[in-house]
Design an enzyme around this catalytic site. Sequence first.
Site, mmCIF file in Angstrom:
data_model
loop_
_atom_site.group_PDB
_atom_site.id
_atom_site.type_symbol
_atom_site.label_atom_id
_atom_site.label_comp_id
_atom_site.label_asym_id
_atom_site.label_seq_id
_atom_site.Cartn_x
_atom_site.Cartn_y
_atom_site.Cartn_z
ATOM 1 N N GLU A 177 -5.072 -3.214 94.257
ATOM 2 C CA GLU A 177 -5.346 -2.594 92.954
ATOM 3 C C GLU A 177 -4.647 -1.239 92.802
ATOM 4 O OE1 GLU A 177 -9.506 -1.770 92.153
ATOM 5 O OE2 GLU A 177 -9.111 -1.273 90.066
ATOM 6 N N LYS A 219 -4.544 -6.650 91.209
ATOM 7 C CA LYS A 219 -5.505 -6.165 90.211
ATOM 8 C C LYS A 219 -4.905 -4.934 89.526
ATOM 9 C CE LYS A 219 -10.243 -4.500 89.634
ATOM 10 N NZ LYS A 219 -11.645 -4.786 89.914
HETATM 11 P P1 13P Z 1 -13.348 -1.204 85.642
HETATM 12 O O1 13P Z 1 -13.180 -2.603 85.129
HETATM 13 O O2 13P Z 1 -14.590 -0.512 85.155
HETATM 14 O O3 13P Z 1 -12.101 -0.384 85.514
HETATM 15 O O4 13P Z 1 -13.578 -1.333 87.206
HETATM 16 C C1 13P Z 1 -12.768 -2.203 87.913
HETATM 17 C C2 13P Z 1 -12.699 -1.757 89.295
HETATM 18 O O5 13P Z 1 -12.999 -2.493 90.196
HETATM 19 C C3 13P Z 1 -12.241 -0.395 89.553
HETATM 20 O O6 13P Z 1 -11.872 -0.283 90.879
#
Ligand code: 13P
Length: 335
Positions: A177, A219
Amino acid sequence: MEIEKLKETARALLADGKGLLAMDESTGTANKRFAPLGIAQTEEMRRAYRDLIVTAPGLGNSISGAILYDETVRQKTRDGRPFVDALIQAGIVPGVKVDAGAKDMAAHPGEKITEGLDGLRERLTEYAGLGLRFAKWRAVITIGDGIPSDGCIAANADALARYAALCQESGLVPIVEPEVLMDGDHTLERCAEMTERVLNVVFETLKRQRVALEGMILKPNMLLPGLQCPVQNSVEEVAGATVTCFLRTVPAAVPGIAFLSGGQESELASARLNAMNVRFRGRMPWALTFSFSRAIQQPALELWRGDDKNVEAAQKALLHRAKCNSAARRGEYNG
Ligand code: 13P
């Protein structure tokens, strides 16, 4: 590395018409979300809230996997089942956030580096033993005056790649991510330029660290103008810019992309995901789905407010957003 096992987990997480639910808020973040709603910031309230989510009837019809936080991994539902078991019984693959948070980066004012690599191999071995099948690590990139810097992008990409390689060694699918934040007054075009730059470095680094792209999930953020940008682009423009960027940067070997919501309003996040799946249907090599926290949970949290008598209403709101996003993943969401 057991690549077949990793591919099987990735396939389950990317199942048709489903997406992921991020419920991995650290204690600090969970408390930050509770505070404005007057919810007590205690371990028991965090447990009760996660209980409400995991036991929402039929959640597994739209949610393929749930990302937990370490505290939740060790807690139980009201009826005494470990949360990990309750998720498995609901047909949901359990996973866990393993980074230790984004900290100020030395010599890089305004930028963050995510920590948590020390002792990670041992923690992953323990999590695999507890039945968790995937993990998440979030890197944070800020757009601002003269940032992001090459140093910040490279250091975060390195940490993501080393984390991903360790996950695969332990048989866990890494969710990678790299979040380019929507804070600021930058335009959609600048977000596109920076996200493309970040994703190029991330994939170069993943390959250098011998991460099997077939056994991971990306992600990313959607490509958006900054929250304070005077020009707020249409759903169609966001959808077009986002998928165009991924087609340039995300190798076809990656089985799926699951968006973070990043503070977008819930309906907008669903509408944008839907627009991408409609417009690019049949033209994307990867599955395009969601891994939202706020865009699924926020309406439910606001209804619950820490009161037992609101559990049913909160669960309904949660299931509604989960279903909306499940429809958006199929390109069948219509508000
Ligand atoms: P949000 O969808 O609230 O951005 O959170 C996703 C997430 O896992 C952040 O690390």
